[in-house]
Design an enzyme around this catalytic site. Structure first.
Site, PDB file in Angstrom:
ATOM      1  N   ASP A 113       0.821  -1.216   0.000  1.00 43.68           N
ATOM      2  CA  ASP A 113       0.000   0.000   0.000  1.00 43.68           C
ATOM      3  C   ASP A 113       0.852   1.263   0.000  1.00 43.68           C
ATOM      4  O   ASP A 113       0.490   2.261  -0.637  1.00 43.68           O
ATOM      5  CB  ASP A 113      -0.991  -0.012   1.171  1.00 43.68           C
ATOM      6  CG  ASP A 113      -0.316  -0.203   2.506  1.00 43.68           C
ATOM      7  OD1 ASP A 113       0.806  -0.747   2.525  1.00 43.68           O
ATOM      8  OD2 ASP A 113      -0.902   0.179   3.539  1.00 43.68           O
ATOM      9  N   THR A 135       2.405  -8.463  -1.046  1.00 46.02           N
ATOM     10  CA  THR A 135       2.633  -8.510   0.398  1.00 46.02           C
ATOM     11  C   THR A 135       2.238  -9.882   0.931  1.00 46.02           C
ATOM     12  O   THR A 135       1.232 -10.444   0.495  1.00 46.02           O
ATOM     13  CB  THR A 135       1.865  -7.443   1.205  1.00 46.02           C
ATOM     14  OG1 THR A 135       1.959  -7.769   2.595  1.00 46.02           O
ATOM     15  CG2 THR A 135       0.398  -7.339   0.852  1.00 46.02           C
ATOM     16  N   ASP A 137       1.062 -10.154   3.697  1.00 44.00           N
ATOM     17  CA  ASP A 137      -0.060  -9.887   4.610  1.00 44.00           C
ATOM     18  C   ASP A 137      -1.433 -10.042   3.942  1.00 44.00           C
ATOM     19  O   ASP A 137      -2.439 -10.142   4.639  1.00 44.00           O
ATOM     20  CB  ASP A 137       0.043  -8.455   5.177  1.00 44.00           C
ATOM     21  CG  ASP A 137       1.366  -8.190   5.865  1.00 44.00           C
ATOM     22  OD1 ASP A 137       2.014  -9.162   6.296  1.00 44.00           O
ATOM     23  OD2 ASP A 137       1.752  -7.014   5.976  1.00 44.00           O
ATOM     24  N   GLU A 232       0.468 -10.966  14.903  1.00 46.77           N
ATOM     25  CA  GLU A 232       1.244  -9.943  15.628  1.00 46.77           C
ATOM     26  C   GLU A 232       0.400  -8.719  16.012  1.00 46.77           C
ATOM     27  O   GLU A 232       0.719  -8.026  16.969  1.00 46.77           O
ATOM     28  CB  GLU A 232       2.463  -9.512  14.807  1.00 46.77           C
ATOM     29  CG  GLU A 232       2.102  -8.857  13.464  1.00 46.77           C
ATOM     30  CD  GLU A 232       3.310  -8.473  12.634  1.00 46.77           C
ATOM     31  OE1 GLU A 232       4.451  -8.627  13.097  1.00 46.77           O
ATOM     32  OE2 GLU A 232       3.095  -8.012  11.486  1.00 46.77           O
TER      33      GLU A 232
END
Ligand code: F6P
Length: 372
Positions: A113, A135, A137, A232
């Site tokens: 991003d 990513t 993520d 996390e």
């Protein structure tokens, strides 16, 4: 004779498995279809600020499909609108001037991003940019998948499989802390694939008592080992995220980490079993991409090359329900795609009794929705 198409390629932000597969796909497609000149920009936008570029010939990208990391290097602080080496000065005008002086028709920016946000601003100021979402993520808005995610999930799943056997042998509670920043995709998908008993993700605050209850219930059923996956960014109810460090000159200065240990200390107050924590960290980002990520990266890369050919700039390549599409760069910038409650994988976890440490989260979908 018309001028040869000249295209720059860069990789920005943290690395992810599949970056080299994208570089290869962009470069080979443009060379094969257009005899284009492809220019590799080193260390993300830093290469444009510090004038570090190199030509990418067909042979330079041969044999890199399976390699982790990025042959171009990357940087997660390099921002032409706030250059860390000059006290946060805006050097974008110099970057644009330099890029124009190279005769570049377009830049393919592969990143997350933050990279898309910079790409959108450069596009607004007149450079031609195409984005490719990267990513581990999986949290970029506008695309249902980013490359790198499948590899990270596979790595965490393998870790869970290995921890299962040792947890069982010693009757221990094993906590596994995953990456993912402010989204719980990695923890959720690996937790379900690895049969975790508890999955804690940032999207839903958890109650310590709920997690204690799962461990105790399992003890009472004679299964005194428990596997807990904690993202996390997970937060205990009413608490904040666990911050490991601040990287002051980074666009996103907060580095999360340590929530697994916090949870361990909490559990040790209330349960008899031994509790251990494994923090997987950057292992999740390293090494060779899975077949899925190689394919997705190749599809994204070749489609980005097509967008350049078509002059469709200011767009990011995206995956939408299995089909390749595009979304405007500015619609992606600085946003986070988080796990929704109707995620089929989340619902499947709830259906088999996996705890999210949150009693308000219950199974809501019917089977038809689960299969969609
Ligand atoms: O965005 C990818 C990611 O690996 C996150 O999951 C993690 O929070 C962060 O980057 C770690 O950043 P760094 O590599 O700077 O420690």
């Amino acid at each position: 004779m018309s001028k040869r198409l000249r295209v720059g390629v860069l990789t920005g932000g943290g690395d992810a498995p599949g970056l080299n597969a994208v570089i290869r796909a962009v470069t080979k497609s443009l060379i094969l279809r257009h005899d284009a000149e492809v220019i590799g920009i080193e260390d993300g936008f830093l290469g444009l600020i510090e004038k570090r570029i190199r030509p990418l010939a067909y042979g330079d990208v041969s044999g890199i499909l399976t390699l982790g990391g990025t042959i171009l290097g990357t940087h997660n602080k390099a921002n032409p609108f706030s250059y860390f080496n000059r006290g946060g000065a805006d050097v974008s005008a110099e970057v644009i001037k330099y890029t124009r002086s190279l005769g570049m028709d377009a830049i393919v920016a592969i990143g997350g991003d933050g990279t898309m946000s910079i790409a959108a601003k450069l596009q607004e100021r007149g450079l031609n940019v195409v984005g490719v979402p990267k990513t581990i993520d999986n949290d970029i808005v506008g695309t249902s998948r980013t490359f790198g995610f499948d590899t990270a999930v596979s790595i965490v799943t393998e870790a869970l499989d290995r921890l299962h056997t040792t947890a069982q042998s010693h009757q221990r509670v094993m906590i596994v802390e995953t990456m993912g920043r402010y989204a719980g995709w990695i923890a959720l998908h690996a937790g379900v694939a690895g049969g975790a008993d508890v999955i804690l993700i940032p999207e839903f605050e958890y109650d310590l008592e709920e997690v204690v209850k799962v461990c105790k219930d399992r003890e009472s059923f004679g299964r005194s080992f428990t596997i807990i996956v904690v993202a996390e960014g997970a937060r205990v109810r009413g608490g904040g995220m666990t911050v490991d460090r601040q990287v002051t000159d980074s666009p996103d200065p907060i580095r999360l980490g340590g929530v697994g240990r916090v949870l361990q200390l909490g559990l040790e107050q209330s349960i008899k079993s031994e509790v251990r924590t494994t923090i997987l960290g950057h292992v999740q980002r390293g090494g060779t991409p899975t077949a899925y990520d190689r394919n997705l990266a190749s599809v994204f890369g070749s489609y980005a090359a097509k967008l350049v050919e078509d002059g469709a700039f200011g767009q990011m390549v995206a995956l939408d329900e299995g089909r390749i599409t595009t979304v405007p760069l500015e619609s992606v910038a600085n946003k986070t795609r988080r796990v929704p409650t109707d995620s089929p994988v989340l619902q499947a976890a709830l259906a088999v009794g996996t705890s999210f440490g949150n009693p308000n989260l219950t199974f809501t979908l019917d089977n038809a929705a689960l299969m969609a």
